[in-house]
Design a protein around this motif. Structure first.
Motif, PDB file in Angstrom:
ATOM      1  N   ALA A  85     -50.049 -31.214  58.866  1.00 23.36           N
ATOM      2  CA  ALA A  85     -48.862 -31.342  58.013  1.00 23.36           C
ATOM      3  C   ALA A  85     -47.664 -30.666  58.676  1.00 23.36           C
ATOM      4  O   ALA A  85     -46.545 -31.180  58.652  1.00 23.36           O
ATOM      5  N   THR A  86     -47.916 -29.511  59.299  1.00 22.71           N
ATOM      6  CA  THR A  86     -46.833 -28.794  59.976  1.00 22.71           C
ATOM      7  C   THR A  86     -46.322 -29.614  61.160  1.00 22.71           C
ATOM      8  O   THR A  86     -45.115 -29.792  61.348  1.00 22.71           O
ATOM      9  N   ARG A  87     -47.278 -30.144  61.957  1.00 22.44           N
ATOM     10  CA  ARG A  87     -46.906 -30.986  63.107  1.00 22.44           C
ATOM     11  C   ARG A  87     -46.057 -32.169  62.658  1.00 22.44           C
ATOM     12  O   ARG A  87     -45.052 -32.489  63.287  1.00 22.44           O
ATOM     13  N   ARG A 145     -44.185 -32.526  60.020  1.00 21.00           N
ATOM     14  CA  ARG A 145     -42.828 -32.143  59.618  1.00 21.00           C
ATOM     15  C   ARG A 145     -41.986 -31.751  60.830  1.00 21.00           C
ATOM     16  O   ARG A 145     -40.799 -32.059  60.906  1.00 21.00           O
ATOM     17  N   VAL A 146     -42.625 -31.074  61.800  1.00 16.13           N
ATOM     18  CA  VAL A 146     -41.899 -30.689  63.016  1.00 16.13           C
ATOM     19  C   VAL A 146     -41.493 -31.943  63.798  1.00 16.13           C
ATOM     20  O   VAL A 146     -40.374 -32.035  64.317  1.00 16.13           O
ATOM     21  N   ASP A 147     -42.393 -32.941  63.846  1.00 17.91           N
ATOM     22  CA  ASP A 147     -42.060 -34.205  64.519  1.00 17.91           C
ATOM     23  C   ASP A 147     -40.818 -34.825  63.882  1.00 17.91           C
ATOM     24  O   ASP A 147     -39.940 -35.342  64.574  1.00 17.91           O
ATOM     25  N   VAL A 172     -38.426 -33.255  62.345  1.00 18.71           N
ATOM     26  CA  VAL A 172     -37.254 -32.454  62.731  1.00 18.71           C
ATOM     27  C   VAL A 172     -36.796 -32.841  64.137  1.00 18.71           C
ATOM     28  O   VAL A 172     -35.599 -33.024  64.394  1.00 18.71           O
ATOM     29  N   LEU A 173     -37.763 -33.024  65.052  1.00 20.01           N
ATOM     30  CA  LEU A 173     -37.402 -33.356  66.438  1.00 20.01           C
ATOM     31  C   LEU A 173     -36.814 -34.768  66.537  1.00 20.01           C
ATOM     32  O   LEU A 173     -35.897 -35.008  67.324  1.00 20.01           O
ATOM     33  N   ALA A 174     -37.357 -35.683  65.725  1.00 21.94           N
ATOM     34  CA  ALA A 174     -36.825 -37.047  65.729  1.00 21.94           C
ATOM     35  C   ALA A 174     -35.381 -37.052  65.237  1.00 21.94           C
ATOM     36  O   ALA A 174     -34.509 -37.708  65.806  1.00 21.94           O
ATOM     37  N   ARG A 215     -33.334 -34.569  65.388  1.00 24.46           N
ATOM     38  CA  ARG A 215     -32.536 -33.904  66.422  1.00 24.46           C
ATOM     39  C   ARG A 215     -32.170 -34.891  67.540  1.00 24.46           C
ATOM     40  O   ARG A 215     -31.031 -34.931  67.989  1.00 24.46           O
ATOM     41  N   ILE A 236     -47.306 -24.642  67.664  1.00 21.25           N
ATOM     42  CA  ILE A 236     -47.926 -24.571  66.330  1.00 21.25           C
ATOM     43  C   ILE A 236     -49.358 -24.049  66.456  1.00 21.25           C
ATOM     44  O   ILE A 236     -49.763 -23.120  65.755  1.00 21.25           O
ATOM     45  N   GLN A 270     -45.537 -22.506  57.136  1.00 18.11           N
ATOM     46  CA  GLN A 270     -45.088 -23.863  57.498  1.00 18.11           C
ATOM     47  C   GLN A 270     -43.557 -23.954  57.440  1.00 18.11           C
ATOM     48  O   GLN A 270     -42.925 -24.471  58.366  1.00 18.11           O
TER      49      GLN A 270
END
Lengths: 121, 186
Positions: free
Chosen positions: A31-33, A35-37, A39-41, A43, B27, B53
């Motif tokens: 789930a963290t990955r 959401r981070v993906d 954010v990067l997209a 950006r 992560i 998170q």
């Protein structure tokens, strides 16, 4: 003796270990990955945007402007002082020329007045 | 591509260029530690997971502000602490994924075992509350996450001797409480 035991023996905190439930933990990592993906997209999309590009220069532009200001203010003051001195010298030359023309030496108060007209020193 | 041997500074540089793989490695490397730091402040597992998170998302959004990428971990933990304190104050950090619901079945545990584990974790967290926040953080990072004194000192920005002292007194306070807890269990 007791202190040594305390310092060497770990407490059993394994009930709090996320690895006790690997599936749940993996879901948390995924789930963290995800959401981070996102954010990067976002950006990457912003970086293609011309407005964002200009905005990203904002910090450098402000810094450059600040440096220019810091350098220009003393230079401007120095120039003004120099200019006022040149004017004073010019006025003294005019005074001296008119004195020679009138065949009389300028008085001290005339010289001081001429210098004072040059403005703040 | 990023691999686990790369330094945090290298990974941060790649994330700045948009690498999802590098973000994934960060992560994998830091999420557990962040959870432990959040747990020390928030005092409950779902809250700590939300906070860790959120902290990661915040850190990646502001990755350009990380002034010393070699100390990404320390920077991230500052963010975790700040978000955790905010969470405590407002208790409204948005929940992200419904993780708890899938827990018992996905782990192959019976509901009774899962409930027992959750209860034990709850009592353990209650026992940890007797400690100061710093001591809780040290004991969780050392005894749960397996960090060394030096690693904790570096990332908390305190001397290793202080870490040893925190750990010593934390264990001295906790041991009798945990012994009681295990006694109740058996």
């Amino acid at each position: 003796m007791i202190d040594n035991e305390i310092d060497n023996e770990r407490l059993d905190l394994s009930a709090l270990d996320p690895a006790r439930d690997p599936v749940r933990w993996q879901a948390m990592v995924d789930a963290t990955r995800s959401r981070v993906d996102g954010v990067l997209a976002e950006r990457a999309k912003r970086e293609d945007d011309a407005f964002y590009l200009i905005a990203s220069w904002r910090r450098s532009l402000i810094a450059a402007a600040a440096i220019l200001l810091i350098a220009l203010i003393p230079a401007e003051i120095a120039l003004e002082i120099r200019e006022s001195r040149i004017e004073a010298v010019h006025r003294l030359v005019v005074l001296s020329a008119s004195s020679v023309h009138g065949s009389r030496a300028p008085t001290a108060s005339e010289i001081l007045r001429t210098i004072d007209k040059a403005g703040p020193q | 591509m990023s691999d686990t041997s790369e330094t945090d500074a290298e990974l941060v540089a790649q994330v700045r260029r948009g690498s999802r793989a590098a973000a994934g490695t960060l992560i994998e490397r830091h999420l557990r530690g962040s959870r432990a730091v959040a747990l020390a402040i928030v005092g409950d597992i779902p809250g700590a997971e939300d906070v860790s998170q959120e902290a990661f998302i915040y850190a990646i959004e502001r990755i350009d502000d990380c002034r010393d990428p070699s100390r990404f971990g320390a920077w991230l933990r500052q963010i975790v602490r700040s978000i955790a304190r905010n969470h405590l104050r407002h208790a409204r950090v948005r929940r992200t994924e419904p993780l708890l619901a899938e827990t018992a079945e996905s782990a192959g545990e019976s509901p009774a075992d899962a409930a027992e584990r959750a209860d034990l974790a709850q009592r353990l967290l209650a026992a940890l509350k007797v400690l100061s926040e710093d001591r809780r953080e040290v004991v969780l990072l050392h005894d749960l996450e397996g960090w060394t004194h030096e690693e904790i000192a570096g990332r908390m920005g305190i001397p290793a001797g202080t870490v040893r002292s925190h750990l010593h007194f934390a264990r001295r306070e906790l041991r009798p409480l945990l012994q009681e807890l295990w006694k109740e269990e058996t």
